[in-house]
Write a protein that holds these residues in place. Sequence first.
Motif, mmCIF file in Angstrom:
data_model
loop_
_atom_site.group_PDB
_atom_site.id
_atom_site.type_symbol
_atom_site.label_atom_id
_atom_site.label_comp_id
_atom_site.label_asym_id
_atom_site.label_seq_id
_atom_site.Cartn_x
_atom_site.Cartn_y
_atom_site.Cartn_z
ATOM 1 N N ASN A 118 0.814 -1.214 0.000
ATOM 2 C CA ASN A 118 0.000 0.000 0.000
ATOM 3 C C ASN A 118 0.845 1.260 0.000
ATOM 4 O O ASN A 118 0.472 2.274 -0.615
ATOM 5 C CB ASN A 118 -0.950 -0.011 1.205
ATOM 6 C CG ASN A 118 -2.028 -1.067 1.075
ATOM 7 O OD1 ASN A 118 -2.495 -1.361 -0.015
ATOM 8 N ND2 ASN A 118 -2.418 -1.669 2.184
ATOM 9 N N ALA A 121 2.059 1.765 -3.496
ATOM 10 C CA ALA A 121 0.988 2.142 -4.418
ATOM 11 C C ALA A 121 0.749 3.648 -4.471
ATOM 12 O O ALA A 121 0.074 4.132 -5.382
ATOM 13 C CB ALA A 121 -0.304 1.424 -4.027
ATOM 14 N N ARG A 122 1.307 4.386 -3.509
ATOM 15 C CA ARG A 122 1.136 5.834 -3.542
ATOM 16 C C ARG A 122 2.463 6.598 -3.545
ATOM 17 O O ARG A 122 2.469 7.826 -3.512
ATOM 18 C CB ARG A 122 0.290 6.288 -2.351
ATOM 19 C CG ARG A 122 0.866 5.993 -0.979
ATOM 20 C CD ARG A 122 -0.018 6.563 0.123
ATOM 21 N NE ARG A 122 0.576 6.426 1.432
ATOM 22 C CZ ARG A 122 0.386 5.393 2.246
ATOM 23 N NH1 ARG A 122 -0.438 4.406 1.883
ATOM 24 N NH2 ARG A 122 0.991 5.342 3.426
ATOM 25 N N SER A 127 8.049 2.641 -5.047
ATOM 26 C CA SER A 127 7.725 1.730 -6.152
ATOM 27 C C SER A 127 8.954 1.437 -7.001
ATOM 28 O O SER A 127 9.194 0.293 -7.409
ATOM 29 C CB SER A 127 6.633 2.341 -7.034
ATOM 30 O OG SER A 127 5.384 2.321 -6.407
ATOM 31 N N SER A 149 -1.603 1.785 -10.517
ATOM 32 C CA SER A 149 -0.828 2.492 -9.501
ATOM 33 C C SER A 149 0.605 2.745 -9.962
ATOM 34 O O SER A 149 1.065 2.192 -10.969
ATOM 35 C CB SER A 149 -0.802 1.683 -8.203
ATOM 36 O OG SER A 149 0.107 0.598 -8.330
ATOM 37 N N GLU A 164 -1.416 -6.589 -13.518
ATOM 38 C CA GLU A 164 -2.154 -5.598 -12.724
ATOM 39 C C GLU A 164 -3.167 -6.337 -11.848
ATOM 40 O O GLU A 164 -3.989 -7.117 -12.327
ATOM 41 C CB GLU A 164 -2.851 -4.589 -13.636
ATOM 42 C CG GLU A 164 -1.856 -3.773 -14.462
ATOM 43 C CD GLU A 164 -2.441 -2.479 -14.996
ATOM 44 O OE1 GLU A 164 -3.053 -1.730 -14.202
ATOM 45 O OE2 GLU A 164 -2.290 -2.227 -16.209
ATOM 46 N N TYR A 172 -12.877 -0.082 -3.023
ATOM 47 C CA TYR A 172 -11.958 0.869 -3.638
ATOM 48 C C TYR A 172 -12.354 2.306 -3.336
ATOM 49 O O TYR A 172 -13.534 2.628 -3.142
ATOM 50 C CB TYR A 172 -11.941 0.672 -5.155
ATOM 51 C CG TYR A 172 -11.178 -0.543 -5.613
ATOM 52 C CD1 TYR A 172 -9.863 -0.435 -6.066
ATOM 53 C CD2 TYR A 172 -11.751 -1.809 -5.609
ATOM 54 C CE1 TYR A 172 -9.149 -1.538 -6.495
ATOM 55 C CE2 TYR A 172 -11.048 -2.926 -6.031
ATOM 56 C CZ TYR A 172 -9.740 -2.785 -6.483
ATOM 57 O OH TYR A 172 -9.042 -3.892 -6.893
ATOM 58 N N ASP A 175 -9.737 6.979 -6.399
ATOM 59 C CA ASP A 175 -8.476 7.035 -7.134
ATOM 60 C C ASP A 175 -7.957 5.651 -7.533
ATOM 61 O O ASP A 175 -6.848 5.525 -8.070
ATOM 62 C CB ASP A 175 -7.407 7.774 -6.317
ATOM 63 C CG ASP A 175 -7.128 7.113 -4.969
ATOM 64 O OD1 ASP A 175 -7.711 6.044 -4.683
ATOM 65 O OD2 ASP A 175 -6.337 7.680 -4.193
ATOM 66 N N ARG A 177 -7.244 3.213 -5.482
ATOM 67 C CA ARG A 177 -6.539 2.550 -4.392
ATOM 68 C C ARG A 177 -7.544 1.816 -3.513
ATOM 69 O O ARG A 177 -8.731 2.112 -3.506
ATOM 70 C CB ARG A 177 -5.757 3.570 -3.563
ATOM 71 C CG ARG A 177 -4.623 4.237 -4.321
ATOM 72 C CD ARG A 177 -3.934 5.273 -3.460
ATOM 73 N NE ARG A 177 -2.950 6.014 -4.226
ATOM 74 C CZ ARG A 177 -2.582 7.257 -3.956
ATOM 75 N NH1 ARG A 177 -3.123 7.895 -2.934
ATOM 76 N NH2 ARG A 177 -1.671 7.861 -4.696
#
Length: 255
Positions: A118, A121-122, A127, A149, A164, A172, A175, A177
Motif C-alpha cells: 500500500n 501504491a502511492r 515503487s 498504480s 495488474e 476501492y 483514485d 486505491r
Amino acid sequence: MTTTLDLNCDMGEGFGAWRMGDDLALLDQVSSANIACGFHAGDPATMQRVVGAALARGVAVGAHPGLPDLVGFGRREMKVTPAEAYAMVVYQVGALAAFARAAGGRLNHVKPHGALYNMAARDRALSDALAQAVRDVDPGLVYFGLAGSPMVEAARALGLRVAEEVFADRAYDDDGRLAARGTPGAVIEEADAAVAQVRDLLQGRVRALSGAVVRLQADTLCLHGDGAGAVHFAQRLRAALAADGVTVAAPRRGD
C-alpha cells in the motif's frame, strides 16, 4: 471483457507451531501462490513446504515480501527508505527463489505484502525501489502491482512483465486505491457481493465506495488465504468464473 484471469492467493503465513489458513486446500483452487518470506509471516520450514506443494500442483510460485513486523502481520506502516526497502525485497525474494530452485522449480513472480504494497501504491520512489529489487534478483520475474498504480508504472519502466492486480474482497476509493481497512465497507464479506465485484472488474471497471465508477485493468485477482471462509469463497469464485467462460491461468515469466 477479460476472458483469462489469474487467481493468486497469499499463503505460507504460519510460522513455528502457529498455522494460518488451509494452504493445501487453497492450492487446489488458485493458479498463483504468493508465499510469505519470513518477515511479516512464514519461516524456512513453511516456505519449503508450501513451495513444494505448489509446484506439485502446477501452481505458479511467487515471493510475498513484506515489512519486518511479525506482530503486526506486516499491515502496519513503517518509515523505511527506498534503499532499505530495496534490501528487504532482495533478501526475501532471493530466499524464496532458493527454495523454488531446491524443489526443482523456478520462482515465477513477486507480489509485495500488506503495508509495503500500500505504501508503494502511492509513493513512486518506493515503487521504483521495489521494482528495481525484483529486476536485480531476476529480470524474468512477473511483478504483481495494484492496478493503475505507481507500482505498475515503475515496473514497466524497468522492462518487467507486469500483472495488474485487483481484489474481490476489498472496496476501492475513487483514485483506484484500496479503501483503508478501518473504513466502513472496506472489506467485502458477502460472497455474492465479492463475485459481483469480480464480474465488474472483468469488464474493466469497479464501483468505489462513493459510488463512482473507476476503470481498472484486471490481470490477476487476489484471494486472501487468512480468513475462516477462504476455501469456500475460492471454490465459489472458481465456479462463477467457469460459468462465465473465464479461463483461470497464471501469467508466466518473461523468459
